[in-house]
Design a protein around this motif. Structure first.
Motif, mmCIF file in Angstrom:
data_model
loop_
_atom_site.group_PDB
_atom_site.id
_atom_site.type_symbol
_atom_site.label_atom_id
_atom_site.label_comp_id
_atom_site.label_asym_id
_atom_site.label_seq_id
_atom_site.Cartn_x
_atom_site.Cartn_y
_atom_site.Cartn_z
ATOM 1 N N PRO A 1 0.838 -1.205 0.000
ATOM 2 C CA PRO A 1 0.000 0.000 0.000
ATOM 3 C C PRO A 1 0.870 1.251 0.000
ATOM 4 O O PRO A 1 2.010 1.224 0.456
ATOM 5 C CB PRO A 1 -0.785 -0.126 1.311
ATOM 6 N N GLN B 1 -12.943 1.979 4.435
ATOM 7 C CA GLN B 1 -13.763 3.188 4.497
ATOM 8 C C GLN B 1 -13.631 3.733 5.918
ATOM 9 O O GLN B 1 -13.987 3.052 6.888
ATOM 10 C CB GLN B 1 -15.214 2.848 4.172
ATOM 11 N N VAL C 1 -7.642 -1.442 1.468
ATOM 12 C CA VAL C 1 -8.603 -0.343 1.365
ATOM 13 C C VAL C 1 -9.659 -0.461 2.460
ATOM 14 O O VAL C 1 -10.256 -1.514 2.651
ATOM 15 C CB VAL C 1 -9.285 -0.346 -0.016
ATOM 16 N N GLN D 1 -14.489 8.337 4.034
ATOM 17 C CA GLN D 1 -13.597 8.524 2.905
ATOM 18 C C GLN D 1 -12.810 7.234 2.743
ATOM 19 O O GLN D 1 -12.580 6.513 3.722
ATOM 20 C CB GLN D 1 -12.650 9.705 3.139
ATOM 21 N N THR D 2 -12.421 6.930 1.529
ATOM 22 C CA THR D 2 -11.711 5.684 1.251
ATOM 23 C C THR D 2 -10.209 5.895 1.434
ATOM 24 O O THR D 2 -9.626 6.790 0.826
ATOM 25 C CB THR D 2 -12.006 5.200 -0.169
ATOM 26 N N ILE D 3 -9.610 5.066 2.285
ATOM 27 C CA ILE D 3 -8.185 5.170 2.599
ATOM 28 C C ILE D 3 -7.488 3.887 2.161
ATOM 29 O O ILE D 3 -7.925 2.788 2.512
ATOM 30 C CB ILE D 3 -7.953 5.392 4.107
ATOM 31 N N ASP D 4 -6.410 4.041 1.416
ATOM 32 C CA ASP D 4 -5.628 2.903 0.929
ATOM 33 C C ASP D 4 -4.369 2.784 1.780
ATOM 34 O O ASP D 4 -3.515 3.662 1.772
ATOM 35 C CB ASP D 4 -5.265 3.131 -0.541
ATOM 36 N N ASN E 1 -7.065 -6.891 2.218
ATOM 37 C CA ASN E 1 -7.488 -5.708 1.471
ATOM 38 C C ASN E 1 -6.954 -4.459 2.172
ATOM 39 O O ASN E 1 -7.358 -4.164 3.304
ATOM 40 C CB ASN E 1 -9.008 -5.654 1.392
ATOM 41 N N HIS F 1 -7.518 14.483 3.254
ATOM 42 C CA HIS F 1 -8.763 13.958 3.817
ATOM 43 C C HIS F 1 -9.215 14.725 5.057
ATOM 44 O O HIS F 1 -10.320 14.493 5.557
ATOM 45 C CB HIS F 1 -8.591 12.481 4.169
ATOM 46 N N THR G 1 -14.239 -2.417 6.110
ATOM 47 C CA THR G 1 -13.775 -3.042 4.873
ATOM 48 C C THR G 1 -14.955 -3.149 3.908
ATOM 49 O O THR G 1 -15.960 -3.807 4.222
ATOM 50 C CB THR G 1 -13.203 -4.449 5.129
#
Length: 298
Positions: A25, A219, A217, A92-95, A215, A33, A127
């Protein structure tokens, strides 16, 4: 701090200055953000869980700066984040790894503590499972949170931490002060830590979670939920409850968010699963609170 842990974390932290290797990642800056809620409306970078996935709106009120100047204000209807049930969630989507903090206050309309039970709000990391209201399936929810408010006992302020694994929820309620508090979730690979601190106080570890989640990623954002005494206990039915808004059921829970801020955590651990299960220094179940706090930083 024990020498092995300190040396490992120093090496890992130093490695963050290098480009992330293939399959790992990213370690890009997350400050984009952040939200100080200084405007007059919710920033477009936020996604509402209900709108994104076709669930009904369970927020009685949402405003920015109107109820409390310089703050996000939420008032949820009856609902809950537990097992297969859902409630209001702004994300917000965090990788990759993250360290997210928020200054929040959960209160009643005329008091410092919500009037009912199970009235809490704070930070959640979920997730995504690819399902929406039309394609929903049971036992597919995976998330962790740290919240503040009232739990099992009316009028008793607590933090609640909860981990949900394939829709099986395990929670902890611990005494805490009411009023403005700071909440924090830190993800470092397979570990995730929930922290809180009183206004002007020091961070305290409220929970630690370990899970092999391939994964990267998640939320990440804010949740708010409450229950109404007017709703009688009944057998849980996620399909019915998630699709029903009990707008006439009286509730007494208000949540204010002064700010939320994102950054990468100081430790950076190789994401290869072999490293995560054999060498992850923060996965040691014997770590003391002092060691965790020293590793995560202030």
């Amino acid at each position: 701090m024990r020498p092995f842990l300190l040396a490992t974390l120093m090496i890992s932290t130093a490695a963050t200055a290098q480009p992330h290797p293939p399959g790992q990642p990213p370690r890009t800056d997350l400050s984009r953000h952040d939200d100080e809620f200084s405007g007059a409306a919710l920033d477009a970078k936020w996604t509402r869980f209900d709108q994104r996935y076709g669930w009904p709106d369970k927020l009685k009120r949402l405003d920015v700066g109107a109820t409390v100047p310089g703050a996000l204000h939420l008032q949820p209807y009856h609902g809950a984040w537990v097992r297969d049930l859902n409630a209001p969630f702004l994300f917000q989507t965090i990788d990759g790894d993250f360290d997210v903090r928020a200054r929040v206050r959960v209160r009643g309309a005329s008091g410092a503590i919500p009037g009912g039970t199970w009235s809490l709000g704070g930070l959640m990391a979920r997730t995504p499972n690819g399902l929406d209201a039309a394609s929903w399936e049971p036992r597919r929810e995976n998330w962790h949170f740290v919240t503040t408010g009232a739990g099992l006992e009316r009028g008793v302020p607590v933090t609640e931490t909860k981990g949900t694994y394939n829709s099986f929820s395990s929670l902890k309620l611990r005494p805490f002060r009411s009023g403005w508090v700071e909440l924090r979730l830190v993800r470092v690979g397979m570990t995730l830590f929930a922290l809180a601190r009183e206004e002007g106080g020091a961070w305290r570890v409220r929970d630690r979670f370990y899970r092999m989640e391939p994964n990267p990623v998640m939320q990440v954002g804010l949740i708010a939920y409450t229950t109404s005494d007017a709703v009688p206990p009944q057998r849980e039915d996620p399909v019915r409850e998630n699709k029903t808004v009990l707008a006439d059921a009286p509730v007494d829970m208000l949540m204010d968010v002064d700010w939320i801020r994102f950054r990468r955590p100081a430790p950076a651990i190789d994401w290869k699963w072999q490293t995560q299960v054999r060498e992850h220094p923060l996965a040691d179940p014997n770590l003391s609170e002092a060691e965790i706090l020293a590793a995560l930083g202030s």
